[in-house]
Design a protein around this motif. Sequence first.
Motif, mmCIF file in Angstrom:
data_model
loop_
_atom_site.group_PDB
_atom_site.id
_atom_site.type_symbol
_atom_site.label_atom_id
_atom_site.label_comp_id
_atom_site.label_asym_id
_atom_site.label_seq_id
_atom_site.Cartn_x
_atom_site.Cartn_y
_atom_site.Cartn_z
ATOM 1 N N HIS A 61 43.129 22.207 30.577
ATOM 2 C CA HIS A 61 42.068 22.007 29.853
ATOM 3 C C HIS A 61 42.554 21.138 28.551
ATOM 4 O O HIS A 61 42.652 19.568 28.129
ATOM 5 C CB HIS A 61 40.532 22.055 30.295
ATOM 6 C CG HIS A 61 39.608 21.494 29.574
ATOM 7 N ND1 HIS A 61 39.164 20.457 30.124
ATOM 8 C CD2 HIS A 61 39.475 21.742 28.382
ATOM 9 C CE1 HIS A 61 38.547 19.409 29.101
ATOM 10 N NE2 HIS A 61 38.200 20.489 28.416
ATOM 11 N N ASP A 62 42.974 22.374 27.599
ATOM 12 C CA ASP A 62 42.484 21.355 26.770
ATOM 13 C C ASP A 62 44.410 20.641 26.206
ATOM 14 O O ASP A 62 44.459 19.824 26.003
ATOM 15 C CB ASP A 62 43.350 23.297 25.686
ATOM 16 C CG ASP A 62 42.061 23.485 25.121
ATOM 17 O OD1 ASP A 62 40.751 23.275 25.682
ATOM 18 O OD2 ASP A 62 42.720 24.721 24.979
ATOM 19 N N GLN A 67 44.454 12.906 26.960
ATOM 20 C CA GLN A 67 43.803 11.364 27.131
ATOM 21 C C GLN A 67 43.365 11.285 25.861
ATOM 22 O O GLN A 67 42.975 9.761 25.868
ATOM 23 C CB GLN A 67 42.329 11.904 27.736
ATOM 24 C CG GLN A 67 42.807 12.363 29.182
ATOM 25 C CD GLN A 67 41.381 13.060 30.228
ATOM 26 O OE1 GLN A 67 40.905 12.721 30.342
ATOM 27 N NE2 GLN A 67 41.712 13.820 30.737
ATOM 28 N N GLN A 68 43.629 11.741 24.721
ATOM 29 C CA GLN A 68 43.277 11.385 24.149
ATOM 30 C C GLN A 68 43.937 9.945 23.024
ATOM 31 O O GLN A 68 44.265 9.072 22.405
ATOM 32 C CB GLN A 68 42.869 12.134 22.769
ATOM 33 C CG GLN A 68 42.184 12.753 22.620
ATOM 34 C CD GLN A 68 41.747 14.447 21.408
ATOM 35 O OE1 GLN A 68 42.882 14.535 20.412
ATOM 36 N NE2 GLN A 68 41.019 15.057 21.960
ATOM 37 N N ARG A 69 45.508 10.356 23.941
ATOM 38 C CA ARG A 69 46.981 9.186 22.791
ATOM 39 C C ARG A 69 47.010 7.879 22.923
ATOM 40 O O ARG A 69 47.248 7.412 21.867
ATOM 41 C CB ARG A 69 48.210 10.432 24.069
ATOM 42 C CG ARG A 69 48.623 11.332 23.384
ATOM 43 C CD ARG A 69 49.781 11.875 24.658
ATOM 44 N NE ARG A 69 49.971 13.529 23.457
ATOM 45 C CZ ARG A 69 50.613 13.810 24.563
ATOM 46 N NH1 ARG A 69 51.641 13.497 24.930
ATOM 47 N NH2 ARG A 69 51.045 15.695 23.652
ATOM 48 N N PRO A 70 46.247 7.427 24.044
ATOM 49 C CA PRO A 70 45.767 6.084 24.568
ATOM 50 C C PRO A 70 45.273 5.994 23.412
ATOM 51 O O PRO A 70 45.156 4.822 22.900
ATOM 52 C CB PRO A 70 45.047 5.485 25.732
ATOM 53 C CG PRO A 70 46.064 7.010 26.590
ATOM 54 C CD PRO A 70 46.070 8.073 25.511
#
Length: 313
Positions: free
Chosen positions: A285-286, A292-295
């Motif tokens: 999950h981490d 998901q934070q990269r974009p």
Amino acid sequence: MAPGFSNQKSGAGESPRSVHVNNPHLDSMKEDVLYHFNLGTATQDLPAMFGDVKFVCVGGSAWRMKAFVQYIAGELGFGDPKADYPNLCAGTDRYSMYKVGPVLSVSHGMGIPSISIMLHELIKLLYHANCSDVTVVRIGTSGGIGLKPGTVVITKQSMDASFQPKLEQVILGKTVVRSTDLDEELAEELLQCGAELDEFETVIGNTMCTLDFYEGQARLDGAFCSYTEEDKLNYLGEAYAAGIRNIEMESSVFAAMCKLSCLRAAVVCVTLLDRLKGDQLTSSHDVLNNFQQRPQMLVGHFIKKQLKASQKS
């Protein structure tokens, strides 16, 4: 190049680029109700609310788009990144919309039908608000092909499941074909932002947009499957040979509608897995949350650069 479309952004001495709609019926309407946004031209002052918007970021998850606007608020110094920003679509559960400064963050749900509905109303919203020189970016997740999980893909062309750069839509019983090209200059600018961040791999590649998450993407783990693993790998190998580096379910209609509206547009998706190595997510999950934070990081860096450049000019 299609009539009414330009992939050139306006610069010094050029006229602002307006949002284009092509519907003569809108002029005869007393009110345009943006039903799925719970907004309307008679009930809200759209130019006052949205007239300063220059960047629109859209993504499937309502939660993710709220997190994005909080991230942008912190990055641009426009507010508290931990603040509970209000949903401007309050009163409907279809989409969520958040705004900070000139940045609008909107959820679009999953799949072509859902994002298509949202885009019709978003484009009309920008048009009614008299917005100009707007850049729209879809940020999201995807399955990669031949890429290390966590790689960010900036879409060159959105291709259908037959590897053709087009969107086919049935209108009045007839098939209408629309181009799915995206702004090449914008893609290169975003790639440069990825190089400047230098925190993860960023590439430009074609994106396959499908109508389904399971069989349409050659998965082996759906409720139904009529093909072998060899068939799957052969198909994905053909996709890779066509320049396709990731798979998702919204980019084709996003590219087509933004092009018709003269909106400078890009698709930026992180890959959560390599489909050549499996169909189900195995990362923690981490790790997935980091991916998901990269974009968001990439597009946030781009917006920050653009605003600094505009302040200097």
